[in-house]
Structure formats: C-alpha cells, structure tokens
Scaffold this motif. Sequence first.
Motif, PDB file in Angstrom:
ATOM      1  N   TRP A 133      -7.390   0.523  -3.082  1.00 28.61           N
ATOM      2  CA  TRP A 133      -6.320  -0.787  -2.531  1.00 28.61           C
ATOM      3  C   TRP A 133      -6.893  -1.923  -1.971  1.00 28.61           C
ATOM      4  O   TRP A 133      -7.920  -1.615  -1.306  1.00 28.61           O
ATOM      5  CB  TRP A 133      -5.625   0.017  -1.284  1.00 28.61           C
ATOM      6  CG  TRP A 133      -4.756   1.161  -1.543  1.00 28.61           C
ATOM      7  CD1 TRP A 133      -3.435   0.849  -1.734  1.00 28.61           C
ATOM      8  CD2 TRP A 133      -4.972   2.321  -1.306  1.00 28.61           C
ATOM      9  NE1 TRP A 133      -2.817   2.190  -1.856  1.00 28.61           N
ATOM     10  CE2 TRP A 133      -3.652   3.112  -1.592  1.00 28.61           C
ATOM     11  CE3 TRP A 133      -5.912   3.220  -1.293  1.00 28.61           C
ATOM     12  CZ2 TRP A 133      -3.609   4.495  -1.900  1.00 28.61           C
ATOM     13  CZ3 TRP A 133      -6.018   4.665  -1.304  1.00 28.61           C
ATOM     14  CH2 TRP A 133      -4.717   5.103  -1.547  1.00 28.61           C
ATOM     15  N   ASP A 144      -7.454  -4.183   0.814  1.00 27.68           N
ATOM     16  CA  ASP A 144      -6.981  -3.804   2.215  1.00 27.68           C
ATOM     17  C   ASP A 144      -7.030  -5.096   2.948  1.00 27.68           C
ATOM     18  O   ASP A 144      -6.051  -5.279   3.732  1.00 27.68           O
ATOM     19  CB  ASP A 144      -8.170  -2.889   2.844  1.00 27.68           C
ATOM     20  CG  ASP A 144      -7.692  -2.375   4.183  1.00 27.68           C
ATOM     21  OD1 ASP A 144      -6.341  -2.171   4.277  1.00 27.68           O
ATOM     22  OD2 ASP A 144      -8.484  -2.086   4.967  1.00 27.68           O
ATOM     23  N   ARG A 177     -12.427  -6.371   1.410  1.00 25.22           N
ATOM     24  CA  ARG A 177     -12.439  -4.893   2.063  1.00 25.22           C
ATOM     25  C   ARG A 177     -11.457  -4.122   1.224  1.00 25.22           C
ATOM     26  O   ARG A 177     -10.167  -4.492   1.167  1.00 25.22           O
ATOM     27  CB  ARG A 177     -12.383  -4.816   3.592  1.00 25.22           C
ATOM     28  CG  ARG A 177     -12.185  -3.486   4.036  1.00 25.22           C
ATOM     29  CD  ARG A 177     -12.088  -3.684   5.379  1.00 25.22           C
ATOM     30  NE  ARG A 177     -11.488  -2.114   5.937  1.00 25.22           N
ATOM     31  CZ  ARG A 177     -11.972  -1.644   7.039  1.00 25.22           C
ATOM     32  NH1 ARG A 177     -12.855  -2.061   7.894  1.00 25.22           N
ATOM     33  NH2 ARG A 177     -11.647  -0.313   7.423  1.00 25.22           N
ATOM     34  N   TYR A 178     -11.981  -3.027   0.643  1.00 20.19           N
ATOM     35  CA  TYR A 178     -11.037  -2.103  -0.078  1.00 20.19           C
ATOM     36  C   TYR A 178     -11.065  -0.719   0.357  1.00 20.19           C
ATOM     37  O   TYR A 178     -12.181  -0.289   0.925  1.00 20.19           O
ATOM     38  CB  TYR A 178     -11.746  -1.913  -1.504  1.00 20.19           C
ATOM     39  CG  TYR A 178     -11.620  -3.134  -2.433  1.00 20.19           C
ATOM     40  CD1 TYR A 178     -10.509  -3.386  -3.292  1.00 20.19           C
ATOM     41  CD2 TYR A 178     -12.950  -3.966  -2.585  1.00 20.19           C
ATOM     42  CE1 TYR A 178     -10.692  -4.397  -4.218  1.00 20.19           C
ATOM     43  CE2 TYR A 178     -12.996  -4.948  -3.376  1.00 20.19           C
ATOM     44  CZ  TYR A 178     -11.714  -5.100  -4.382  1.00 20.19           C
ATOM     45  OH  TYR A 178     -11.831  -6.450  -5.011  1.00 20.19           O
ATOM     46  N   ARG A 179     -10.121  -0.165   0.433  1.00 22.26           N
ATOM     47  CA  ARG A 179     -10.060   1.202   0.728  1.00 22.26           C
ATOM     48  C   ARG A 179      -9.765   2.172  -0.594  1.00 22.26           C
ATOM     49  O   ARG A 179      -9.222   1.689  -1.418  1.00 22.26           O
ATOM     50  CB  ARG A 179      -8.610   1.521   1.717  1.00 22.26           C
ATOM     51  CG  ARG A 179      -8.684   1.060   3.168  1.00 22.26           C
ATOM     52  CD  ARG A 179      -7.285   1.413   4.074  1.00 22.26           C
ATOM     53  NE  ARG A 179      -6.020   0.797   3.237  1.00 22.26           N
ATOM     54  CZ  ARG A 179      -5.063   1.457   2.961  1.00 22.26           C
ATOM     55  NH1 ARG A 179      -5.201   3.005   3.086  1.00 22.26           N
ATOM     56  NH2 ARG A 179      -3.847   1.036   2.365  1.00 22.26           N
ATOM     57  N   ARG A 205      -9.499   6.330  -2.132  1.00 17.65           N
ATOM     58  CA  ARG A 205      -9.271   7.640  -1.929  1.00 17.65           C
ATOM     59  C   ARG A 205      -9.828   8.308  -3.303  1.00 17.65           C
ATOM     60  O   ARG A 205      -9.357   7.787  -4.446  1.00 17.65           O
ATOM     61  CB  ARG A 205      -7.899   8.126  -1.953  1.00 17.65           C
ATOM     62  CG  ARG A 205      -7.735   9.614  -1.543  1.00 17.65           C
ATOM     63  CD  ARG A 205      -6.253   9.870  -0.839  1.00 17.65           C
ATOM     64  NE  ARG A 205      -5.209   9.568  -1.860  1.00 17.65           N
ATOM     65  CZ  ARG A 205      -4.087  10.155  -1.735  1.00 17.65           C
ATOM     66  NH1 ARG A 205      -3.694  10.832  -0.940  1.00 17.65           N
ATOM     67  NH2 ARG A 205      -3.262   9.842  -2.713  1.00 17.65           N
ATOM     68  N   GLU A 236     -12.407   9.859   1.153  1.00 16.58           N
ATOM     69  CA  GLU A 236     -11.688   8.600   1.442  1.00 16.58           C
ATOM     70  C   GLU A 236     -12.757   7.722   2.189  1.00 16.58           C
ATOM     71  O   GLU A 236     -13.514   8.210   2.831  1.00 16.58           O
ATOM     72  CB  GLU A 236     -10.455   8.965   2.255  1.00 16.58           C
ATOM     73  CG  GLU A 236     -10.635   9.399   3.353  1.00 16.58           C
ATOM     74  CD  GLU A 236      -9.063   9.740   4.010  1.00 16.58           C
ATOM     75  OE1 GLU A 236      -8.231   9.798   3.502  1.00 16.58           O
ATOM     76  OE2 GLU A 236      -9.367   9.747   5.450  1.00 16.58           O
ATOM     77  N   GLY A 237     -12.309   6.268   1.964  1.00 17.00           N
ATOM     78  CA  GLY A 237     -13.208   5.709   2.860  1.00 17.00           C
ATOM     79  C   GLY A 237     -12.634   4.217   2.643  1.00 17.00           C
ATOM     80  O   GLY A 237     -11.622   3.859   2.008  1.00 17.00           O
ATOM     81  N   TYR A 238     -13.897   3.211   2.946  1.00 15.01           N
ATOM     82  CA  TYR A 238     -13.592   1.790   2.717  1.00 15.01           C
ATOM     83  C   TYR A 238     -15.132   1.177   2.095  1.00 15.01           C
ATOM     84  O   TYR A 238     -16.009   1.897   2.503  1.00 15.01           O
ATOM     85  CB  TYR A 238     -12.922   0.912   3.879  1.00 15.01           C
ATOM     86  CG  TYR A 238     -13.724   1.042   4.890  1.00 15.01           C
ATOM     87  CD1 TYR A 238     -14.764   0.042   5.004  1.00 15.01           C
ATOM     88  CD2 TYR A 238     -13.746   1.902   6.029  1.00 15.01           C
ATOM     89  CE1 TYR A 238     -15.577   0.011   6.408  1.00 15.01           C
ATOM     90  CE2 TYR A 238     -14.473   1.936   7.297  1.00 15.01           C
ATOM     91  CZ  TYR A 238     -15.491   1.102   7.101  1.00 15.01           C
ATOM     92  OH  TYR A 238     -16.534   1.010   8.192  1.00 15.01           O
ATOM     93  N   GLN A 298     -16.802  -2.984   1.995  1.00 13.03           N
ATOM     94  CA  GLN A 298     -16.518  -4.392   1.879  1.00 13.03           C
ATOM     95  C   GLN A 298     -17.596  -5.231   1.255  1.00 13.03           C
ATOM     96  O   GLN A 298     -18.594  -4.715   1.259  1.00 13.03           O
ATOM     97  CB  GLN A 298     -16.559  -4.790   3.441  1.00 13.03           C
ATOM     98  CG  GLN A 298     -16.345  -6.321   3.819  1.00 13.03           C
ATOM     99  CD  GLN A 298     -16.288  -6.489   5.303  1.00 13.03           C
ATOM    100  OE1 GLN A 298     -16.118  -5.692   6.059  1.00 13.03           O
ATOM    101  NE2 GLN A 298     -16.303  -7.655   5.517  1.00 13.03           N
TER     102      GLN A 298
END
Length: 105
Positions: free
Chosen positions: A73, A75, A83-85, A87, A99-101, A103
């Motif tokens: 996603w 984000d 920044r991306y999220r 899963r 899961e995480g993020y 940048q």
Amino acid sequence: MPFKAKYYIYWVDTDAAGIAHFTSFLRLVERAEEDFYRMNGILHYHSIAPRRELFITYTAPLRRGDAAVVELWLDEVRTRAIRYRFRIINETTGKDAAEGYHQRI
C-alpha cells in the motif's frame, strides 16, 4: 486497494531447515515494489530513491515451496519521501507471515 504480487519461496531463500531467511522477506517486498513501479511506468524511481527506513514484524515462517502473496500500500507521499506499508501472506498455510513499512527518500 493494495498492489498484490505472488512469489514462491525457493531453496536459495531458505536455511538448512528449509525456513526462509529473514532477508528473504525483504527481497519479496522489494520485488513487489519493483513490479509495482514497472506496472505504473515509473521503474526508474526505484534506482533514484534510496531506502531510508525499514520495519518488519515476523509472525509466521515461510518455507521452501510456499507461495507468498505480498500486498503493498502507498501509505504516505510527501515532497521528498514515499512510505509503503506491506503485508506478506503465506498462501500455502493461509497465515500472515510478516507486516511492516519502508520509506524511500
């Protein structure tokens, strides 16, 4: 709606017990990110925006032969950062694997 990509866990991604090494999770996310850029015609962005931050929570293993689905996603978009999220779902077991993020600047 997330961008989704499906990948398989190969022997090269695993340790002697057949469990995916933690760095393999990051490679899955980076492959999905590159596929996302390719699909949107901005493949060059990957090489001009260095990674600044990465956070991953591991919740279940991936094993050799498993199918992993990466959901990505967008984000947050700022003037100088994205920044991306994400899963990672183990499609073989039906469990969330991580899961995480991350940048980029």
